[in-house]
Motif scaffolding. Structure first.
Motif, mmCIF file in Angstrom:
data_model
loop_
_atom_site.group_PDB
_atom_site.id
_atom_site.type_symbol
_atom_site.label_atom_id
_atom_site.label_comp_id
_atom_site.label_asym_id
_atom_site.label_seq_id
_atom_site.Cartn_x
_atom_site.Cartn_y
_atom_site.Cartn_z
ATOM 1 N N GLY A 84 -2.680 -0.838 2.071
ATOM 2 C CA GLY A 84 -2.346 -1.758 1.113
ATOM 3 C C GLY A 84 -2.239 -1.356 -0.509
ATOM 4 O O GLY A 84 -2.065 -2.107 -1.244
ATOM 5 N N ILE A 126 1.583 -5.837 -0.129
ATOM 6 C CA ILE A 126 1.281 -6.756 1.032
ATOM 7 C C ILE A 126 1.289 -8.068 0.701
ATOM 8 O O ILE A 126 1.111 -8.572 -0.384
ATOM 9 N N LEU A 154 -6.905 -2.380 5.711
ATOM 10 C CA LEU A 154 -5.896 -2.016 4.541
ATOM 11 C C LEU A 154 -5.883 -0.688 3.956
ATOM 12 O O LEU A 154 -5.001 -0.421 3.168
#
Length: 452
Positions: free
Chosen positions: A204, A209, A200
């Motif tokens: 992220g 997320i 990620l």
């Protein structure tokens, strides 16, 4: 009579022994947990994750990890338009796993404004992270917006998730958030969590997320156990849990998402059913999407996941849910229902994954399309009266499937735009393997039935 009793006792003993051998052979699969190697906590703030909060589509949470004891921590948030900078205090908690401990922090960002770019950095004990950036959307009466959905990831150490996700986001730069259908992490072990955050990385921290639980997120015991660190990372659960049920709902523009934990035992699922019923009945959203790990209609066998189906499916259909996003079965499947005239109707059910693992499937006639040898992600795009679910091959980026749901006059029309795209039914068998040979015959029979 005595001889008959001896025979009965002998047969009973053989059955008990056979049952004991079978249980012994399956014990590790049912209850075995891989060991977790000892690990040290991070010496700098890291594993930063941007998620949604518990209020509305504009609320955000930021979580991170640092040290093994809780220190004073906060987020510095800068509005790049007004140039204002605010400080949001974080809450910290130390979590001890089987082989180490670390402190986790959560800062809750509220009162964000729509259509703004923000910069932020986290700080613990005087140690600052680099600056990160994210953008809000959620304009009033916004008609066009989209998110990406991925099923199981379960990547190996030094896997390809980061490459796949970056490629997908480059192809769809308008994406506003990412939804994961569980099993994002291979096992609840620090080394795999490290791999998840590597996957990620630079993603992220910039787009929210949203992840539900999968069976691989649990430790296997007679009553499964979800570690506290799962909720400390996906921190919206800290405020939304019902008992020990990891449930969450998000209202985003005129869409509402309902997240379930399909991994739990019956009595937990019953509590979730009551929660889902209440949430669906009071929802005023135009588009309703349910996300859970176990498919309500399995592509591996018609008797799989019957408990989950009995708990949730009637509610989903009665409350006119539009889409059900699922994972777990490591292949692709898409199905719709049909009315008395044979017209396709919602819900639209999809099973998807982008994991290195591939599972065999069972070719049920109720499904509209399958995918065997491939990894996929879905783009869900709302534009005007239409919700489009477009499925892409994660490696090539090519469109694999497409369905439009069109709402007009209180009814939803289903348009299958992917029926002319060839199905990926590639399978290379090991001819010395009986199951591979049988599976190849099943594929051939399916192709003949579909005229492929």
């Amino acid at each position: 009579m005595r001889k008959r009793n001896v025979i009965k006792l002998s047969v009973t003993a053989l059955v008990v022994i056979a049952l004991a051998c079978w249980v012994h052979s399956r014990w590790n699969a049912w209850f075995g947990n891989p060991p977790e190697a000892p690990y040290a906590p991070l010496s700098e703030p890291g594993r930063i994750l941007l998620t949604f909060g518990d209020e509305d589509g504009l609320s955000r949470n930021i979580s991170w990890q640092y040290d093994s004891i809780v220190h004073p921590s906060f987020v510095e948030l800068a509005d790049t338009l007004s140039k204002d900078t605010t400080v949001i205090k974080a809450q910290g908690e130390t979590f001890s796993s089987r082989s180490g401990k670390a402190a986790y922090y959560v800062a809750r960002l509220r009162s964000l404004k729509p259509s703004r770019c923000y910069s932020y950095r986290v700080c613990s004990n005087g140690n600052y992270s680099a600056w990160k950036h994210f953008q809000t959307h959620n304009q009033p009466n916004q008609q066009n917006y989209s998110f990406l959905y991925i099923g199981d990831v379960q990547d190996t150490i030094n896997g390809k998730t980061n490459t796949y996700l970056k490629k997908a986001l480059q192809q769809h730069p308008e994406t506003e958030f990412l939804v994961c259908g569980g099993d994002l992490t291979e096992r609840p072990i620090d080394a795999y969590w490290e791999e998840t955050f590597r996957g990620l990385d630079s993603i992220g921290q910039c787009i929210p997320i949203l992840n539900v639980t999968g069976n691989h997120d649990y430790l296997k015991y007679p009553i499964r156990k979800l570690e506290r660190r799962f909720s400390l990372i996906f921190s919206y659960f800290l405020d939304s849990m019902v008992g020990e049920n990891q449930v969450y709902t998000l209202k985003y523009n005129d869409m509402q998402l309902f997240c379930l934990d399909s991994n739990r035992e019956f009595f937990y699922l019953w509590t979730q059913r009551k929660w889902l019923k209440e949430q669906l009945e009071k929802s005023t959203a135009r588009w309703k999407i349910v996300i859970l790990h176990h498919p309500l209609y399995s592509i591996k066998g018609k008797y799989n996941n019957l408990i989950q189906r009995s708990m949730f499916n009637s509610l989903i259909q009665e409350n006119q849910v539009d889409v059900v996003l699922q994972g777990h079965e490591h292949s692709y499947g898409r199905m719709t229902l049909a009315d008395e005239q044979g017209n396709r109707t919602t819900p639209l059910y999809t099973v998807s994954h982008c994991s290195p693992k591939l599972y065999r499937i069972c070719f049920s006639e109720r499904f509209d399309k399958f995918g065997i040898d491939g990894k996929y992600y879905q783009q869900l795009l709302v534009h005007g009266d239409t919700l489009s679910m477009n499925t892409y091959d994660v490696t090539s980026g090519k469109l694999y499937d497409a369905v439009d749901l069109i709402k007009k006059n209180g009814k939803t029309q289903v348009m299958d735009k992917g029926q002319d795209i060839p199905e990926n039914l590639n399978f290379v068998p090991d001819l010395n393997n009986r199951k591979d040979r049988e599976y190849l015959e099943q594929i051939k029979a399916y192709k003949e039935k579909r005229g492929i």
